[in-house]
Design a protein around this motif. Structure first.
Motif, mmCIF file in Angstrom:
data_model
loop_
_atom_site.group_PDB
_atom_site.id
_atom_site.type_symbol
_atom_site.label_atom_id
_atom_site.label_comp_id
_atom_site.label_asym_id
_atom_site.label_seq_id
_atom_site.Cartn_x
_atom_site.Cartn_y
_atom_site.Cartn_z
ATOM 1 N N ARG A 117 -9.531 -4.087 3.617
ATOM 2 C CA ARG A 117 -9.361 -3.125 4.898
ATOM 3 C C ARG A 117 -7.999 -2.801 5.448
ATOM 4 N NH1 ARG A 117 -11.874 -6.784 7.844
ATOM 5 N NH2 ARG A 117 -13.898 -6.169 6.834
ATOM 6 N N ILE A 118 -6.884 -3.688 5.202
ATOM 7 C CA ILE A 118 -5.609 -3.457 5.482
ATOM 8 C C ILE A 118 -5.101 -2.283 4.649
ATOM 9 C CG2 ILE A 118 -3.293 -4.599 5.340
ATOM 10 C CD1 ILE A 118 -4.404 -7.243 6.165
ATOM 11 N N ILE A 119 -5.603 -2.527 3.326
ATOM 12 C CA ILE A 119 -4.673 -1.386 2.312
ATOM 13 C C ILE A 119 -5.486 -0.095 2.772
ATOM 14 C CG2 ILE A 119 -4.808 -0.581 -0.031
ATOM 15 C CD1 ILE A 119 -3.095 -2.905 0.546
ATOM 16 N N HIS A 120 -6.945 -0.234 3.023
ATOM 17 C CA HIS A 120 -7.491 1.279 3.340
ATOM 18 C C HIS A 120 -6.980 1.856 4.542
ATOM 19 C CE1 HIS A 120 -10.574 1.032 0.325
ATOM 20 N NE2 HIS A 120 -11.006 -0.142 0.483
ATOM 21 N N VAL A 180 -9.403 -2.544 -4.859
ATOM 22 C CA VAL A 180 -8.907 -1.333 -4.132
ATOM 23 C C VAL A 180 -8.322 -0.325 -5.063
ATOM 24 C CG1 VAL A 180 -7.505 0.144 -2.431
ATOM 25 C CG2 VAL A 180 -8.718 -2.222 -1.809
ATOM 26 N N ILE A 181 -8.944 0.814 -5.356
ATOM 27 C CA ILE A 181 -8.175 1.867 -6.135
ATOM 28 C C ILE A 181 -7.494 3.242 -5.186
ATOM 29 C CG2 ILE A 181 -8.697 3.536 -7.869
ATOM 30 C CD1 ILE A 181 -10.985 1.981 -8.889
ATOM 31 N N ILE A 182 -6.427 3.273 -5.514
ATOM 32 C CA ILE A 182 -5.722 4.520 -4.830
ATOM 33 C C ILE A 182 -5.774 5.812 -5.687
ATOM 34 C CG2 ILE A 182 -3.505 5.310 -3.543
ATOM 35 C CD1 ILE A 182 -2.820 2.201 -3.350
ATOM 36 N N VAL A 183 -6.055 6.560 -5.239
ATOM 37 C CA VAL A 183 -6.305 7.921 -5.968
ATOM 38 C C VAL A 183 -5.631 9.147 -5.175
ATOM 39 C CG1 VAL A 183 -8.196 9.568 -7.179
ATOM 40 C CG2 VAL A 183 -8.634 7.158 -6.900
ATOM 41 N N PRO A 184 -4.801 10.084 -5.764
ATOM 42 C CA PRO A 184 -4.090 11.110 -5.580
ATOM 43 C C PRO A 184 -5.138 12.275 -5.344
ATOM 44 C CG PRO A 184 -3.368 10.773 -7.492
ATOM 45 C CD PRO A 184 -4.333 9.559 -7.317
ATOM 46 N N LYS A 185 -5.244 12.960 -4.075
ATOM 47 C CA LYS A 185 -6.123 13.893 -4.076
ATOM 48 C C LYS A 185 -6.205 14.975 -5.247
ATOM 49 C CE LYS A 185 -7.718 12.900 -0.125
ATOM 50 N NZ LYS A 185 -7.572 13.404 1.183
ATOM 51 N N GLN A 186 -5.204 15.164 -5.747
ATOM 52 C CA GLN A 186 -5.254 16.127 -6.982
ATOM 53 C C GLN A 186 -4.441 15.367 -8.225
ATOM 54 O OE1 GLN A 186 -3.087 19.642 -5.862
ATOM 55 N NE2 GLN A 186 -4.913 20.334 -4.911
ATOM 56 N N GLU A 187 -5.437 14.811 -9.010
ATOM 57 C CA GLU A 187 -4.686 14.009 -9.995
ATOM 58 C C GLU A 187 -4.396 14.994 -11.153
ATOM 59 O OE1 GLU A 187 -6.884 10.407 -11.465
ATOM 60 O OE2 GLU A 187 -8.615 11.236 -10.316
ATOM 61 N N ILE A 188 -3.076 14.617 -11.680
ATOM 62 C CA ILE A 188 -2.472 15.413 -12.767
ATOM 63 C C ILE A 188 -3.099 15.184 -14.070
ATOM 64 C CG2 ILE A 188 -0.495 15.820 -14.073
ATOM 65 C CD1 ILE A 188 1.320 15.352 -11.291
ATOM 66 N N ARG A 189 -3.762 15.971 -14.877
ATOM 67 C CA ARG A 189 -4.178 15.805 -15.807
ATOM 68 C C ARG A 189 -3.492 16.396 -17.016
ATOM 69 N NH1 ARG A 189 -8.851 15.890 -12.739
ATOM 70 N NH2 ARG A 189 -10.527 14.180 -13.086
ATOM 71 N N ALA A 199 0.768 -1.307 -0.114
ATOM 72 C CA ALA A 199 0.060 -0.072 0.053
ATOM 73 C C ALA A 199 0.996 1.268 -0.124
ATOM 74 C CB ALA A 199 -0.814 -0.003 1.398
ATOM 75 N N LYS A 200 1.785 1.235 0.882
ATOM 76 C CA LYS A 200 2.716 2.480 0.987
ATOM 77 C C LYS A 200 3.674 2.653 -0.399
ATOM 78 C CE LYS A 200 2.088 3.199 5.239
ATOM 79 N NZ LYS A 200 1.584 4.418 5.831
ATOM 80 N N ARG A 201 4.031 1.638 -0.901
ATOM 81 C CA ARG A 201 4.529 1.783 -2.418
ATOM 82 C C ARG A 201 3.855 2.001 -3.271
ATOM 83 N NH1 ARG A 201 5.221 -2.117 -6.337
ATOM 84 N NH2 ARG A 201 4.761 -3.793 -4.798
ATOM 85 N N LEU A 202 2.676 1.481 -3.584
ATOM 86 C CA LEU A 202 1.587 1.936 -4.627
ATOM 87 C C LEU A 202 1.190 3.346 -4.243
ATOM 88 C CD1 LEU A 202 -0.065 -1.188 -5.299
ATOM 89 C CD2 LEU A 202 1.766 -0.216 -6.622
ATOM 90 N N GLY A 203 0.975 3.884 -3.010
ATOM 91 C CA GLY A 203 0.681 5.126 -2.669
ATOM 92 C C GLY A 203 1.807 6.138 -3.304
#
Length: 257
Positions: A178-181, A203-212, A153-157
């Motif tokens: 649940r562990i990932i969340h 689970v999908i990890i999303v940055p708060k401000q996605e770069i478009r 989770a930390k690495r993919l985050g």
């Protein structure tokens, strides 16, 4: 909840009837409740009107005993030799297995262990008035798996934050999701959510401000001149629909890029 296990036995005496019931159930007297339905009667002269004793034996619910017995039967069927170690922690029954070559009880990423845990919970809770949670583990596998998932989770985050795009994980069971969340809930730059239906929910990890990818927004009818160098440094000037000059590179095949 299903009906409790009840056995009725008859014998010359109440004691003999009880022993027969305990032998059939493979339990001790402390594990059952006994109701005498009919007292024995020796009759007249020892043979006229003789009646045997008749009893009803009801098995008392015991989660720990029932879980251990269920797992022992499963291991016997699977021809697996494992030590069963039950421990109560915070009103949760944790059962650990120890032995040689117990990988068969874990399966691919814990699938077999999760299935065995599910069946054990069903077998024990069918006689329970309240829901009891039972957690199975093989030589600390779940803790090692949890540590692996937290590192993942930390690495993919970090990857999501660097790239500015969402990262989709492989399908996981509810406990692993649940562990990932939980591992990422303290990161103010990330958010997580689950998508799909089990067993393919992920689970999908999303940055708060996605770069478009930036877009060039120009007023309608406006055109500017560009000089784009080609493979040989040549540019070709032409006019657009509005008659304004523009430059665009011609590739070797003669098509505009």
């Amino acid at each position: 909840m299903t009906q409790p296990i009840i056995v009725e036995k008859t014998a010359k005496t109440v004691k003999e009837a009880l022993n027969a019931a305990l032998l059939e159930l493979q339990l001790e007297e402390k594990d059952v409740e006994v109701q005498v339905l009919e007292e024995p009667n020796k009759g007249f002269l020892g043979f006229i009107g003789v009646k045997p004793a008749r009893i009803r034996v009801t098995v008392k619910p015991d989660p720990l005993r029932d879980a251990v017995r269920f797992l022992s039967d499963v291991f016997l069927t699977m021809d697996v030799k494992a030590e069963i170690i039950p421990v109560w922690k915070d009103q949760i029954l944790h059962i650990t297995f120890k032995g040689d070559d117990l990988g068969i009880l874990i399966g691919r990423r814990g699938d077999t262990l999760d299935a065995l845990q599910y069946l054990t919970n069903l077998a024990v809770n069918r006689l329970s008035l309240s829901r009891l949670r039972i957690v199975l583990d093989v030589e600390n596998y779940r803790q090692r798996r949890e540590e692996t998932l937290i590192r993942l989770a930390k690495r993919l985050g970090d990857k999501a934050k660097r790239s500015g795009t969402r990262v989709v994980l492989e399908p996981m069971n509810p406990q692993e999701r649940r562990i990932i969340h939980t591992a990422l809930q303290g990161d103010s730059k990330l958010s997580t959510f689950s998508e799909g239906e089990d067993p393919f929910r992920k689970v999908i990890i999303v940055p708060k401000q996605e770069i478009r990818r930036p877009r060039e927004d120009r007023p309608h009818g406006f055109a500017s001149e560009h000089n784009i160098s080609g493979p040989r440094g040549r540019t070709r000037r032409y006019q657009d629909r509005n008659g304004l000059p523009k430059s665009i590179e011609k590739d070797n095949s003669g098509y505009d890029r």
